[in-house]
Design an enzyme around this catalytic site. Structure first.
Site, PDB file in Angstrom:
ATOM      1  N   ASP A 240       6.050  34.267   7.310  1.00 35.68           N
ATOM      2  CA  ASP A 240       5.129  34.843   8.256  1.00 35.68           C
ATOM      3  C   ASP A 240       4.239  33.769   8.932  1.00 35.68           C
ATOM      4  O   ASP A 240       3.115  33.555   8.935  1.00 35.68           O
ATOM      5  CB  ASP A 240       4.134  35.483   7.381  1.00 35.68           C
ATOM      6  CG  ASP A 240       4.701  36.846   6.587  1.00 35.68           C
ATOM      7  OD1 ASP A 240       5.743  36.922   6.789  1.00 35.68           O
ATOM      8  OD2 ASP A 240       4.093  36.915   5.538  1.00 35.68           O
TER       9      ASP A 240
ATOM     10  N   GLU B  91       5.093  46.238  10.973  1.00 39.81           N
ATOM     11  CA  GLU B  91       3.960  45.184  10.729  1.00 39.81           C
ATOM     12  C   GLU B  91       4.172  43.836  11.614  1.00 39.81           C
ATOM     13  O   GLU B  91       4.979  44.027  12.611  1.00 39.81           O
ATOM     14  CB  GLU B  91       4.272  44.855   9.176  1.00 39.81           C
ATOM     15  CG  GLU B  91       5.246  44.312   9.035  1.00 39.81           C
ATOM     16  CD  GLU B  91       5.507  43.838   7.138  1.00 39.81           C
ATOM     17  OE1 GLU B  91       4.515  44.522   6.484  1.00 39.81           O
ATOM     18  OE2 GLU B  91       6.568  43.519   6.588  1.00 39.81           O
TER      19      GLU B  91
END
Length: 317
Positions: free
Chosen positions: A32, A198
């Site tokens: 991420d 997301e």
């Protein structure tokens, strides 16, 4: 555990559709990722885990060196997961400080909080934790408050956020440290399957705001990888205002499961996602991926990057 041979057996159709990632030397692990370039020319890479991993390098190609954590003691937010922070998003504010938004949560939970820290250098040991932005979820809302992304639209600072459930949202900030009083607005939703959407990232280019996001299964590939095409991938919609009305290349609303794929599994790249875009002599798409010739676990994830090309107003790699 998925064996090396099983990893190699992933569909060979996942090849040749996209450019391979740019060169990466040194410690290229990432998860991420958040990426920012210091005024002195150094690149700083931030990743999910513990107090947010920090790596630095003299160029995008590296060599990358892990140098420490942003918040080695975790977050001051009194919430489950405050020692294992997620999804850092970093930018330089108008005041010259660097701001990092992070998520406090646990896997599969909608009980989440978005926090913020600031620094004058981005170096380990320089970050001050300011705790919660005031943006949280407890299961009674339609959204999950993780995966924050900051952008300034006109004179208004906003955060984009969200994961699964009712999708991606946007909320105005009162300043870099706190949200405003207006309610969040839903900007994207995936009605299919488990509503896997997301990692929103909003980027302005050529009169449009491009909403990049990740869809599909994000991890667990080392124990049970999904059917072909159901793993992580990077999609995009765009809007002329950045405040809603996002549509994909075919005109399908992002609120109605729209999204044009920018990058998906190919060659040695499996499940690319958790992305952002850095302006660095042009737009650079950065992300993590699982190498198909590895064990596909999170610990094997790699930092990927590609320069974006724009074809008929849409990003490609």
């Amino acid at each position: 555990m998925l064996s090396f041979l099983a990893a190699l057996s992933l569909p060979l159709a996942l090849v040749n559709a996209y450019a391979n990632p740019g060169t990466c030397n040194g410690n290229c692990w990432a998860h991420d990722p958040g990426l920012w370039k210091h005024d002195d020319g150094r690149y700083f890479l931030f990743s999910t885990g513990n107090g947010i991993h920090i790596s630095s390098a003299p160029s995008l190609q590296g060599p990358w060196t892990e140098v420490g954590y942003a918040l080695p003691d975790g977050s001051s937010i009194n919430h489950d997961g405050n020692k294992n922070l997620w999804a850092p998003d970093v930018h330089k504010g108008d005041d010259g400080k660097y701001y990092m938004y992070y998520s406090v949560s646990t896997l599969g939970s909608q009980n989440s909080v978005i926090g913020v820290a600031s620094s004058t250098t981005m170096e380990p040991g320089s970050w001050t934790d300011h705790g919660s932005t005031g943006l949280s979820s407890d299961g009674s809302q339609g959204y999950n408050t993780i995966d924050a992304n900051w952008i300034k639209i006109g004179d208004q600072q906003v955060l984009n956020f969200g994961s699964y459930w009712q999708g991606l949202y946007q909320i105005d900030l009162a300043g870099p440290l706190k949200i405003g009083t207006a309610a969040p607005v839903n900007i994207a939703y995936n009605a299919t399957g488990q509503h896997a959407i997301e990692a929103s990232f909003l980027y302005q280019q050529n009169g449009f705001y491009y909403l990049f996001f990740s869809s599909g299964k994000a991890n667990g590939y080392d124990t049970s990888f999904p059917a072909q095409g159901e793993e992580y991938r990077i999609n995009v919609c765009r809007s002329s205002t950045g405040r809603g009305d996002f549509v994909d290349k075919n005109g399908v609303s992002c609120l109605q499961s729209g999204g044009t794929t920018v990058l998906a599994s190919h060659d040695n790249v499996y499940g690319p996602g958790g992305q952002g875009v850095l302006e660095d002599n042009g737009a650079v798409l950065y992300y993590h991926y699982a190498p198909r010739n590895g064990d596909l676990s999170v610990s094997s994830y790699q930092f990927g990057w590609n320069r974006l090309n724009w074809v008929d107003g849409w990003p490609t790699v």
